[in-house]
Design an enzyme around this catalytic site. Sequence first.
Site, mmCIF file in Angstrom:
data_model
loop_
_atom_site.group_PDB
_atom_site.id
_atom_site.type_symbol
_atom_site.label_atom_id
_atom_site.label_comp_id
_atom_site.label_asym_id
_atom_site.label_seq_id
_atom_site.Cartn_x
_atom_site.Cartn_y
_atom_site.Cartn_z
ATOM 1 N N TYR A 98 0.860 -1.169 0.000
ATOM 2 C CA TYR A 98 0.000 0.000 0.000
ATOM 3 C C TYR A 98 0.902 1.226 0.000
ATOM 4 O O TYR A 98 1.850 1.313 0.797
ATOM 5 C CB TYR A 98 -0.890 0.030 1.261
ATOM 6 C CG TYR A 98 -1.601 1.353 1.433
ATOM 7 C CD1 TYR A 98 -2.895 1.519 0.958
ATOM 8 C CD2 TYR A 98 -0.962 2.450 2.022
ATOM 9 C CE1 TYR A 98 -3.548 2.745 1.065
ATOM 10 C CE2 TYR A 98 -1.599 3.680 2.126
ATOM 11 C CZ TYR A 98 -2.885 3.815 1.651
ATOM 12 O OH TYR A 98 -3.521 5.029 1.744
ATOM 13 N N GLU A 142 -3.846 7.295 -3.726
ATOM 14 C CA GLU A 142 -3.250 6.050 -3.236
ATOM 15 C C GLU A 142 -3.214 4.933 -4.270
ATOM 16 O O GLU A 142 -3.969 4.947 -5.245
ATOM 17 C CB GLU A 142 -3.966 5.559 -1.969
ATOM 18 C CG GLU A 142 -5.413 5.175 -2.196
ATOM 19 C CD GLU A 142 -6.077 4.545 -0.965
ATOM 20 O OE1 GLU A 142 -5.851 5.013 0.164
ATOM 21 O OE2 GLU A 142 -6.841 3.580 -1.151
#
Length: 383
Positions: free
Chosen positions: A101, A189
């Site tokens: 991530y 993201e």
Amino acid sequence: MRLHEYQAKEVFADAGIPTPASQLASDVDGVVDAADEIGYPVAVKAQVHVGGRGKAGGIKLVENSEEAREAADSILGMDLKGYHVDQVLVEEAVDFTNELYVGITMDRGEGKPVAMVSTKGGVNIEEVAEEDPDAIAREHIDPSFGMHPYQARKAVYDAGVDRAVARDVSSILKTLYDLWESKDGSDVEINPLMITDDDEVIAADAVMNVDEDALFRHPDLEEMEEEAAGGDELERKADEYDFDYVRLSGNVGIIGNGAGLVMTTLDLVDHYGGEPANFLDVGGGAKAERIANALDMVFSDENVDAVVFNIFGGITRGDEVARGINEALEAFDEIPKPVVVRLAGTNWEEGMEILNEDLVTVEQTLEDAVERTVEYAEEVNEQ
Ligand code: GDP
Ligand code: MN
């Protein structure tokens, strides 16, 4: 404003972040053609503004044309957490060994943007933050200096990312920050950022939220917003009427003025066992025309079974709002769905008297109004 995955990937790819080969498609044949051209295996991914699409059946990996056709058939037109799927991204499947991530968001507590990296990618990062907060490395950025390359390297190192890919991941993180800053991002993201067997790093998903109020500075993003709204009639209307509107999956339509008041109404609907169909803030100065537009929006949502108005009179007085509601409803031969109104604030008493009770149900308190609306919605739903 939130970009679709395919749009965010376009922005990321333009900035030099590696993304898988992909094509957008909106019908079954289009999906099969795209998949044949890209080469199997491919991922077929619903393009809607929600996370967790994989678990909800909105992402399928397929090995051949026949499977691509089946996947397209089941995903196109499906209802994914209240969103109708009109488009899918057909994408070269990535054979990965690890999922990371990486993301940039605003840390409101610190008043600074923060870069986050975790080796627990591929799952909901909020869950990771709750269950295992140490699994996320954080690095605050001073916006007047931007992100230094060493800060990106530090976050990647702190997260425990494999050394073989650390340099590439750091450079992607830095690029994300630069995009966050230059595009007026709020959240940007990549989850998952996939690592392959031979240490390639590829953005398999992409999220980009940008500050709505800064859109005028970014004609390219504005165009993407229009393109995205084009698919959804309600979002297009919300744009046209200039409302803050979010479609949800329930059947209780909600109209209010002020975000806090609308949120409170949403919570109360939930409290009384109902499910909100939307968030709709008509904003200040809720004159007759805006009220009519708001009603047009909730009435055109086929999921809505009943509507609650929660209006707090301030600059816009209760009597004006009441006249607006009457006027808007008088325009209908038959009112499509029951409407409940609660007025408070300036001139609420005059407003209550003006409201035409042949057209609406008037309640004195917010609790009663919401409870009544939830009952109506249940009744309509049972018919
Ligand atoms: P989200 O669930 O809406 O965030 O959608 P993502 O794009 O993040 O996909 C969810 C999960 O589907 C990923 O974490 C992967 O496990 C899987 N997935 C998505 N794309 C691919 C792909 O190209 N190859 C493989 N093997 N899995 C994928
Ligand atoms: Mn994801």
